[in-house]
Motif scaffolding. Structure first.
Motif, PDB file in Angstrom:
ATOM      1  N   VAL A 184      16.170  24.300  48.843  1.00 20.05           N
ATOM      2  CA  VAL A 184      14.784  23.774  48.318  1.00 20.05           C
ATOM      3  C   VAL A 184      15.010  22.277  48.410  1.00 20.05           C
ATOM      4  O   VAL A 184      14.011  21.693  48.972  1.00 20.05           O
ATOM      5  CB  VAL A 184      14.450  24.118  46.815  1.00 20.05           C
ATOM      6  N   ILE A 241      13.357  25.790  52.233  1.00 19.24           N
ATOM      7  CA  ILE A 241      12.512  26.692  51.595  1.00 19.24           C
ATOM      8  C   ILE A 241      11.657  26.065  50.780  1.00 19.24           C
ATOM      9  O   ILE A 241      11.906  24.986  50.415  1.00 19.24           O
ATOM     10  CB  ILE A 241      13.184  27.964  50.874  1.00 19.24           C
ATOM     11  N   HIS A 242      10.574  26.585  50.271  1.00 15.22           N
ATOM     12  CA  HIS A 242       9.611  25.996  49.248  1.00 15.22           C
ATOM     13  C   HIS A 242       9.524  27.267  48.175  1.00 15.22           C
ATOM     14  O   HIS A 242       9.655  28.631  48.441  1.00 15.22           O
ATOM     15  CB  HIS A 242       8.477  25.508  49.633  1.00 15.22           C
ATOM     16  N   ILE A 243       9.007  26.824  47.032  1.00 19.16           N
ATOM     17  CA  ILE A 243       8.756  27.559  45.719  1.00 19.16           C
ATOM     18  C   ILE A 243       7.448  27.973  45.738  1.00 19.16           C
ATOM     19  O   ILE A 243       6.511  27.203  46.084  1.00 19.16           O
ATOM     20  CB  ILE A 243       9.237  26.844  44.369  1.00 19.16           C
ATOM     21  N   LEU A 284      20.114  28.250  47.214  1.00 12.06           N
ATOM     22  CA  LEU A 284      18.635  28.415  47.038  1.00 12.06           C
ATOM     23  C   LEU A 284      18.271  27.020  46.556  1.00 12.06           C
ATOM     24  O   LEU A 284      17.404  26.289  47.140  1.00 12.06           O
ATOM     25  CB  LEU A 284      17.901  29.553  46.064  1.00 12.06           C
ATOM     26  N   ARG A 311       9.144  32.713  43.570  1.00  6.97           N
ATOM     27  CA  ARG A 311       9.407  33.399  44.900  1.00  6.97           C
ATOM     28  C   ARG A 311       9.765  32.125  45.855  1.00  6.97           C
ATOM     29  O   ARG A 311       9.369  31.096  45.706  1.00  6.97           O
ATOM     30  CB  ARG A 311       8.453  34.351  45.639  1.00  6.97           C
ATOM     31  N   TYR A 312      10.506  32.473  46.908  1.00  9.72           N
ATOM     32  CA  TYR A 312      11.025  31.385  47.867  1.00  9.72           C
ATOM     33  C   TYR A 312      10.546  31.739  49.098  1.00  9.72           C
ATOM     34  O   TYR A 312      10.651  33.004  49.452  1.00  9.72           O
ATOM     35  CB  TYR A 312      12.427  30.982  47.826  1.00  9.72           C
ATOM     36  N   HIS A 316      14.650  35.561  43.573  1.00  8.76           N
ATOM     37  CA  HIS A 316      15.889  35.513  43.650  1.00  8.76           C
ATOM     38  C   HIS A 316      16.538  36.952  43.635  1.00  8.76           C
ATOM     39  O   HIS A 316      17.523  37.286  44.375  1.00  8.76           O
ATOM     40  CB  HIS A 316      16.335  34.665  42.510  1.00  8.76           C
TER      41      HIS A 316
END
Lengths: 151, 151
Positions: A68, A73-75, A64, A84-85, A44
């Motif tokens: 998701v 995006i994924h974590i 964000l 983190r993404y 972030h």
DNA sequence: GTAACTGCAAAATATTTGCATCCTT
DNA sequence: AAGGATGCAAATATTTTGCAGTTAC
């Protein structure tokens, strides 16, 4: 980065947002652009910095989260309590992440990224367990750091 | 829990602390005891609650950090940005964690725990990468939840 | 007795929420 | 025009730090 590349990224950004039924706004474009312009995963705080002073911190959180949710995006969870993404590949869609690759954290340069070519292995669980998502995070020395002469 | 079990745990607690050259204090005993009395992994907040009002939040932070440093507990990263802690097995020692098992997060009961019998698989990395620790977190339905009739 | 541990206060950091305003479609 | 997105303020939660008093050995 060449003018051509910039243009390409701008196109990608808009296409991604449209495909996911998201309205095209300044913060969404900027944040997606940041992801597309580099390969690693971002925390972030990285995103806030890269975006400059242009956006409110709250907007970054919300953007964000939206990405998701939409599967853009994924974590990537890491042990240092800072998630983190990273960009998902095309197969991901809303409510249905399909990230079967592993993640790598370099102990030297601290970068985190997806190894898209390395698929998560089959895990044989004890009887009675059923597996959903399998997350693999490998910690080590990345290609770049390994090939440089030791400091 | 029987009187005998309580006594056994108390002995284990003291032994663990002594083996790691840690002085035996109230908070350390209590927190270790909490880990030994149950099987799952615990987030910071769980530990605070289980310990009751007896210890300062700061002491809990510091104690957990000490235990991680000494190799008594290890961190399990999860995607919801809340790291959890679980007891290490005997092979761990200071500065040298040896946790080769995988971790499991149940989507039904939300419990997180170590599957000590499932070893982390070999991961074949692309040329140039060298692997250190490999963390595997599987998300799914645990034995207990899977065997119960659906609600 | 001494070094290490703890509790308290406070600072620093991170995250969430409500609401009024602005922007995208 | 309408719904959604943003910025701001503020509430809430989490983590770290310094220091003085206490405890384990």
């Amino acid at each position: 980065m060449s003018k051509k590349t910039v243009k390409l990224i701008a196109n990608q950004v808009e296409a991604l947002l449209k495909r996911n039924n998201l309205s095209i706004t300044g913060s969404r474009k900027k944040i997606l652009q940041i992801f597309l312009e580099q390969t690693g995963a971002l925390a972030h705080v990285n995103i806030e910095k890269k975006a400059g002073e242009k956006f409110d911190r709250v907007t970054v959180y919300r953007t964000l989260q939206t990405f998701v949710d939409k599967g853009i995006i994924h974590i990537i969870p890491t042990a240092d309590n800072s998630i983190r993404y990273a960009l998902c590949k095309d197969e991901c869609s809303e409510g249905h992440h399909q990230d079967h690759h592993i993640h790598f954290v370099c102990n030297n340069c601290s970068k985190t990224f997806c190894l898209d070519d390395v698929v998560t292995p089959e895990i044989k669980l004890p009887a009675g367990y059923s597996a959903g998502h399998v997350e693999v995070v490998v910690e080590g020395i990345c290609k770049k750091c390994g090939s440089q002469s030791p400091k």
